[in-house]
Design a protein around this motif. Structure first.
Motif, PDB file in Angstrom:
ATOM      1  N   ALA A 166       0.831  -1.205   0.000  1.00  0.00           N
ATOM      2  CA  ALA A 166       0.000   0.000   0.000  1.00  0.00           C
ATOM      3  C   ALA A 166       0.868   1.258   0.000  1.00  0.00           C
ATOM      4  O   ALA A 166       0.347   2.351   0.132  1.00  0.00           O
ATOM      5  CB  ALA A 166      -0.947  -0.001   1.203  1.00  0.00           C
ATOM      6  N   THR A 167       2.208   1.111  -0.150  1.00  0.00           N
ATOM      7  CA  THR A 167       3.074   2.288  -0.219  1.00  0.00           C
ATOM      8  C   THR A 167       3.805   2.327  -1.552  1.00  0.00           C
ATOM      9  O   THR A 167       4.300   1.312  -2.040  1.00  0.00           O
ATOM     10  CB  THR A 167       4.113   2.333   0.924  1.00  0.00           C
ATOM     11  N   LEU A 168       3.886   3.509  -2.103  1.00  0.00           N
ATOM     12  CA  LEU A 168       4.587   3.683  -3.370  1.00  0.00           C
ATOM     13  C   LEU A 168       6.083   3.421  -3.205  1.00  0.00           C
ATOM     14  O   LEU A 168       6.728   2.897  -4.116  1.00  0.00           O
ATOM     15  CB  LEU A 168       4.320   5.090  -3.910  1.00  0.00           C
ATOM     16  N   ASP A 169       6.645   3.737  -2.034  1.00  0.00           N
ATOM     17  CA  ASP A 169       8.071   3.506  -1.816  1.00  0.00           C
ATOM     18  C   ASP A 169       8.419   2.020  -1.894  1.00  0.00           C
ATOM     19  O   ASP A 169       9.392   1.637  -2.542  1.00  0.00           O
ATOM     20  CB  ASP A 169       8.524   4.090  -0.472  1.00  0.00           C
ATOM     21  N   ALA A 170       7.637   1.170  -1.252  1.00  0.00           N
ATOM     22  CA  ALA A 170       7.908  -0.275  -1.311  1.00  0.00           C
ATOM     23  C   ALA A 170       7.754  -0.794  -2.738  1.00  0.00           C
ATOM     24  O   ALA A 170       8.545  -1.631  -3.196  1.00  0.00           O
ATOM     25  CB  ALA A 170       6.987  -1.023  -0.355  1.00  0.00           C
ATOM     26  N   ALA A 171       6.765  -0.297  -3.470  1.00  0.00           N
ATOM     27  CA  ALA A 171       6.586  -0.712  -4.871  1.00  0.00           C
ATOM     28  C   ALA A 171       7.764  -0.239  -5.726  1.00  0.00           C
ATOM     29  O   ALA A 171       8.193  -0.942  -6.650  1.00  0.00           O
ATOM     30  CB  ALA A 171       5.273  -0.169  -5.416  1.00  0.00           C
ATOM     31  N   THR A 172       8.311   0.938  -5.390  1.00  0.00           N
ATOM     32  CA  THR A 172       9.466   1.451  -6.124  1.00  0.00           C
ATOM     33  C   THR A 172      10.657   0.515  -5.950  1.00  0.00           C
ATOM     34  O   THR A 172      11.348   0.189  -6.923  1.00  0.00           O
ATOM     35  CB  THR A 172       9.813   2.879  -5.634  1.00  0.00           C
ATOM     36  N   TRP A 173      10.885   0.035  -4.718  1.00  0.00           N
ATOM     37  CA  TRP A 173      11.968  -0.942  -4.507  1.00  0.00           C
ATOM     38  C   TRP A 173      11.720  -2.195  -5.339  1.00  0.00           C
ATOM     39  O   TRP A 173      12.648  -2.736  -5.950  1.00  0.00           O
ATOM     40  CB  TRP A 173      12.102  -1.303  -3.026  1.00  0.00           C
ATOM     41  N   GLY A 174      10.477  -2.666  -5.380  1.00  0.00           N
ATOM     42  CA  GLY A 174      10.168  -3.844  -6.183  1.00  0.00           C
ATOM     43  C   GLY A 174      10.491  -3.630  -7.649  1.00  0.00           C
ATOM     44  O   GLY A 174      11.085  -4.492  -8.307  1.00  0.00           O
ATOM     45  N   ALA A 175      10.135  -2.470  -8.174  1.00  0.00           N
ATOM     46  CA  ALA A 175      10.394  -2.159  -9.583  1.00  0.00           C
ATOM     47  C   ALA A 175      11.890  -2.036  -9.857  1.00  0.00           C
ATOM     48  O   ALA A 175      12.385  -2.493 -10.889  1.00  0.00           O
ATOM     49  CB  ALA A 175       9.674  -0.868  -9.964  1.00  0.00           C
ATOM     50  N   GLU A 176      12.622  -1.446  -8.931  1.00  0.00           N
ATOM     51  CA  GLU A 176      14.055  -1.225  -9.137  1.00  0.00           C
ATOM     52  C   GLU A 176      14.887  -2.492  -8.954  1.00  0.00           C
ATOM     53  O   GLU A 176      15.914  -2.655  -9.604  1.00  0.00           O
ATOM     54  CB  GLU A 176      14.559  -0.154  -8.173  1.00  0.00           C
ATOM     55  N   LEU A 177      14.458  -3.381  -8.075  1.00  0.00           N
ATOM     56  CA  LEU A 177      15.258  -4.563  -7.757  1.00  0.00           C
ATOM     57  C   LEU A 177      14.850  -5.816  -8.528  1.00  0.00           C
ATOM     58  O   LEU A 177      15.550  -6.830  -8.469  1.00  0.00           O
ATOM     59  CB  LEU A 177      15.189  -4.842  -6.251  1.00  0.00           C
ATOM     60  N   ALA A 178      13.741  -5.765  -9.242  1.00  0.00           N
ATOM     61  CA  ALA A 178      13.287  -6.932  -9.997  1.00  0.00           C
ATOM     62  C   ALA A 178      14.315  -7.300 -11.062  1.00  0.00           C
ATOM     63  O   ALA A 178      14.958  -6.434 -11.653  1.00  0.00           O
ATOM     64  CB  ALA A 178      11.935  -6.645 -10.646  1.00  0.00           C
ATOM     65  N   LEU A 179      14.454  -8.596 -11.304  1.00  0.00           N
ATOM     66  CA  LEU A 179      15.348  -9.069 -12.358  1.00  0.00           C
ATOM     67  C   LEU A 179      14.684  -8.856 -13.706  1.00  0.00           C
ATOM     68  O   LEU A 179      13.466  -8.746 -13.809  1.00  0.00           O
ATOM     69  CB  LEU A 179      15.641 -10.555 -12.150  1.00  0.00           C
ATOM     70  N   GLY A 180      15.486  -8.841 -14.723  1.00  0.00           N
ATOM     71  CA  GLY A 180      14.938  -8.732 -16.070  1.00  0.00           C
ATOM     72  C   GLY A 180      15.422  -7.482 -16.767  1.00  0.00           C
ATOM     73  O   GLY A 180      16.075  -6.619 -16.183  1.00  0.00           O
ATOM     74  N   GLU A 181      15.100  -7.427 -18.033  1.00  0.00           N
ATOM     75  CA  GLU A 181      15.476  -6.293 -18.869  1.00  0.00           C
ATOM     76  C   GLU A 181      14.352  -5.268 -18.857  1.00  0.00           C
ATOM     77  O   GLU A 181      13.235  -5.558 -18.478  1.00  0.00           O
ATOM     78  CB  GLU A 181      15.732  -6.781 -20.303  1.00  0.00           C
ATOM     79  N   GLY A 182      14.674  -4.097 -19.316  1.00  0.00           N
ATOM     80  CA  GLY A 182      13.654  -3.066 -19.450  1.00  0.00           C
ATOM     81  C   GLY A 182      13.497  -2.256 -18.184  1.00  0.00           C
ATOM     82  O   GLY A 182      14.099  -2.537 -17.150  1.00  0.00           O
TER      83      GLY A 182
END
Length: 148
Positions: free
Chosen positions: A57-73
């Motif tokens: 429910a926090t944008l900050d935690a979702a930002t970490w998920g987006a930045e640390l996820a594996l993969g291209e793009g």
């Protein structure tokens, strides 16, 4: 915060009287009405088959998920709607931190993509490097994510 929804209209922040807005950070390229489901390889740790999908429910935690996820793009943050019961994420709650400060959850049910946050701000290069170094130290110590 600018977001797009399935109607391609900006989504207003949720008020206290409404149910909370949930986010999922990833590098997957999804569209509204897609589902994020368990059963795929995790973006973290040993990339085992995931029994849960995670949301916050926090944008900050979702930002970490987006930045640390594996993969291209690029990293992406989606507005998601849980389709079943969810529970506190034990990786970020009582087993490691008191309470649930990041408002992070997990579920064994799919998440429906309702839209995408398009103007989120990433962490500084220094913060991102420090987090990646921390995760690498945990990996070297054999500390994996909690997966009950």
């Amino acid at each position: 915060m600018k977001t797009t929804s399935r109607e391609d209209k900006p989504t207003q922040p949720t008020s206290a009287s409404n149910s909370p807005q949930f986010y999922h950070g990833t590098k997957a390229n999804l569209k509204p009405d897609d589902f994020i489901q368990p059963g795929f390889n995790s973006n973290y740790g040993q990339q085992k088959q995931a029994s849960y999908v995670y949301l916050t429910a926090t944008l900050d935690a979702a930002t970490w998920g987006a930045e640390l996820a594996l993969g291209e793009g690029p990293g992406r943050i989606y507005l998601v709607e849980p389709t079943g019961p969810m529970e506190d994420d034990p990786n970020l709650t009582d087993k490691k931190f008191p309470g649930n400060p990041t408002k992070s959850y997990r579920t064994q049910h799919p998440l429906r993509v309702a839209g995408e946050v398009t103007d989120w701000q990433g962490h500084s290069p220094e913060q991102l490097r420090a987090m990646k170094e921390h995760l690498e130290r945990l990996k070297q110590l054999g500390i994996e994510a909690i997966e009950d």
